[in-house]
Design a protein around this motif. Structure first.
Motif, mmCIF file in Angstrom:
data_model
loop_
_atom_site.group_PDB
_atom_site.id
_atom_site.type_symbol
_atom_site.label_atom_id
_atom_site.label_comp_id
_atom_site.label_asym_id
_atom_site.label_seq_id
_atom_site.Cartn_x
_atom_site.Cartn_y
_atom_site.Cartn_z
ATOM 1 N N LEU A 118 -123.285 15.875 -47.544
ATOM 2 C CA LEU A 118 -122.114 16.828 -47.757
ATOM 3 C C LEU A 118 -122.058 17.262 -48.250
ATOM 4 C CD1 LEU A 118 -119.367 15.069 -44.940
ATOM 5 C CD2 LEU A 118 -121.654 16.263 -44.120
ATOM 6 N N ASN B 28 -124.206 7.764 -39.816
ATOM 7 C CA ASN B 28 -122.897 8.563 -40.004
ATOM 8 C C ASN B 28 -123.427 10.343 -40.180
ATOM 9 O OD1 ASN B 28 -120.523 7.907 -41.782
ATOM 10 N ND2 ASN B 28 -122.229 6.362 -42.136
ATOM 11 N N GLN C 40 -123.526 10.942 -36.348
ATOM 12 C CA GLN C 40 -122.477 11.814 -36.114
ATOM 13 C C GLN C 40 -121.312 12.586 -36.224
ATOM 14 O OE1 GLN C 40 -120.611 6.974 -37.004
ATOM 15 N NE2 GLN C 40 -119.618 6.687 -35.400
ATOM 16 N N LYS C 41 -122.063 13.154 -37.543
ATOM 17 C CA LYS C 41 -121.099 14.192 -37.803
ATOM 18 C C LYS C 41 -121.987 15.735 -36.608
ATOM 19 C CE LYS C 41 -118.916 16.995 -40.794
ATOM 20 N NZ LYS C 41 -117.621 16.581 -40.763
#
Length: 521
Positions: free
Chosen positions: A50, A78, A81-82
């Protein structure tokens, strides 16, 4: 620790097996669940994803076997889910996964992460997906690899590098030996490498810095007692750390207290090498610098740097009076391997002064029976190191830490093996690996500057090992500052010399009130 940028890397460097021992200690002795540790690593890696690709909407995640592949599956989870589009490819058959790696795969699957086996994806389809991604996550091969990647990993690594998309390598770029920094086959070239638990030595030397990009360390919150389980193989040194080693000068200091260095260098046609070394020594703070060189170079040296004392020497006997009144000697830059260089070397080695031996001094040594000397610093590049040891440059590259150790064992003193992640080795201390430097420093004369810097620190009273690693870190820092001002390509040794006073000002401390010394006695 939980350090988050490349300028705050820990000092301790570990080989891969030592990091594995730390990992086992955290789980078996410190009571941290292994799957929880894997989750921590995945979250840390995803934070860096990120940070470096804040607008990424599609990510390709390539997962191998073992815990590195498990980390990759959890990174994919991750990202999914983002809300990112995730192309996750299982390069190792998931049915072969065991333990926490299998749990990671199962968790990613249960969350709906689309995972395809590599056999179901054609080469063209894989390449197209990689090119369509905003970022690629490399979780193919972990720290256990010691040779060239085999199929299908080699083929996939080639396609990743051809895609031209930024890569985040989990823990270590696939194909890189985490212990030595050797890439013996295809290797991932990453933009950023988050690495965990212990900083791997291979990331900091050899091919490591080229392949790893921005190295980011996270200890994953393991207890400090974890680090009792394994010893570092080396320590990472940069100028920020090294500059604290320079003690402030007393207010009444004079030139006689700051050391007198003799630079013996500059055969006919090679006069610039000695001038560079001598000027670098003066700029690093030696109280007096004498340059002994061929008579035809005297005028040029004084024109370039009139603060030097310059003497023309034609025969070895001409050097004797100059050797009697100095605190240390740099010998070798541009000395040649002919009669002039041989005579100068004979005189230099006959005296007990602390020595820095560089360039042609090393080539002359390679043709002689090795003589151990404890108050010398040898500064070979890989080619010179290979000649000194009677091996090939590729054997030097196989394990730079081991090569520096062999040099020190054979010749004594301090061995400084130049290159990316310069290695500084002595017998009584843990070796230092130098962080910093840039490709603009790959030009003639840079090594001459380094020898002058180290010689200057020697005559100012630093022990040989400290002078060597502090000098190497100062050299790297000056090169980086010069490159930031004018770019890397076209960087010259004189540009680096010009940055030395500013670098050294980092270490200066304000003295007690009073009149400044005039520098004379």
């Amino acid at each position: 620790m939980n350090l988050t940028n490349a300028h705050s890397l820990p000092e301790a460097l570990y080989r891969a097996d030592a990091v594995q021992a730390l990992d086992r200690c955290a789980i078996e002795t410190q009571g941290i669940d292994g799957f929880d540790l894997m989750h921590r690593a995945a979250r840390a890696a995803f934070r860096q994803l990120l940070r470096h690709w804040p607008h990424a909407a599609r990510v390709a995640v390539l997962c191998g076997g073992g815990n590195n592949g498990g980390d990759g599956y959890l990174v994919a989870a991750n990202a999914y889910q983002k809300g990112m589009a995730v192309d996750c490819v299982a390069v190792t058959d998931p049915d072969r996964l065991k333990g926490d790696a299998r749990r990671a795969f199962d968790e990613a699957t249960s969350l709906g992460v689309p995972i395809e086996p590599v056999e179901a994806v054609s080469d063209k389809a894989l390449f197209d997906r990689l090119c369509a991604s905003d970022a690629i996550v490399d979780a193919l091969l972990g720290t256990g690899i010691t040779g060239a990647p085999r199929a299908p990993f080699d083929r996939i690594i080639q396609r990743v590098n051809r895609a031209g998309i930024g890569v985040l390598a989990v823990d270590v770029p696939s194909g890189l030996n985490a212990s030595t920094g050797l890439a013996s086959g295809d290797v991932i070239h990453a933009r950023v490498t988050p690495t965990f638990i212990g900083l791997k030595a291979g990331l900091m030397t050899g091919d490591g810095p080229d392949c790893a990009g921005d190295v980011v360390f996270d200890d994953l919150g393991v207890p400090e007692a974890t680090y009792d389980a394994a010893s570092p193989v080396a320590r990472c040194v940069n100028w920020r750390r090294a500059s604290t080693m320079l003690a402030p000068r007393r207010r009444g200091a004079h030139k006689g207290e700051c050391g007198h260095l003799l630079v013996v260098a500059g055969e006919q046609g090679l006069g610039g090498a000695g001038i560079l070394a001598a000027e670098a020594a003066a700029r690093t703070g030696a109280g007096l610098v004498t340059l002994a060189t061929r008579p035809e170079h005297v005028s040029a040296a004084l024109t370039r740097c009139p603060s030097l004392m310059v003497r023309g020497v034609t025969h070895g006997n001409d050097l004797c009076p100059l050797l009697s009144g100095v605190d240390g000697v740099v010998f070798g830059p541009g000395a040649g391997q002919g009669p002039w260089g041989q005579q100068m070397m004979q005189q230099v080695l006959a005296r007990p002064h602390p020595l820095v031996l560089d360039a042609d001094a090393l080539n002359l040594m390679a043709s002689r029976a090795p003589a151990r000397r404890e108050n010398q610093v040898l500064t070979p590049h890989p080619g010179e190191a290979a000649r000194l040891l009677g091996i090939t440059t590729s054997e030097i590259a196989d394990d730079r830490l081991a090569a520096a150790d062999r040099l020190q064992e054979r010749f004594g003193g301090v061995a400084l093996l130049k290159g990316v992640g310069t290695v500084v080795q002595t017998r009584a201390e843990r070796p230092a690996v130098i962080e910093g430097g840039n490709p603009g420093m790959a030009t003639g004369g840079m090594g001459d500057v380094l020898s002058g810097i180290i010689g200057s620190l020697l005559v100012q009273g630093l022990p040989a090992f400290e002078a060597a690693w502090l000098g190497a870190s100062l050299h790297a820092e000056a090169g980086d500052r010069a490159a930031r001002k004018q770019g890397q390509r076209g960087l010259l040794p004189m540009d680096l010399i010009g940055e030395l006073p500013a670098c050294l000002s980092d270490s200066e401390r304000v003295g007690a009130p009073g009149s400044p010394a005039d520098g004379e006695e």
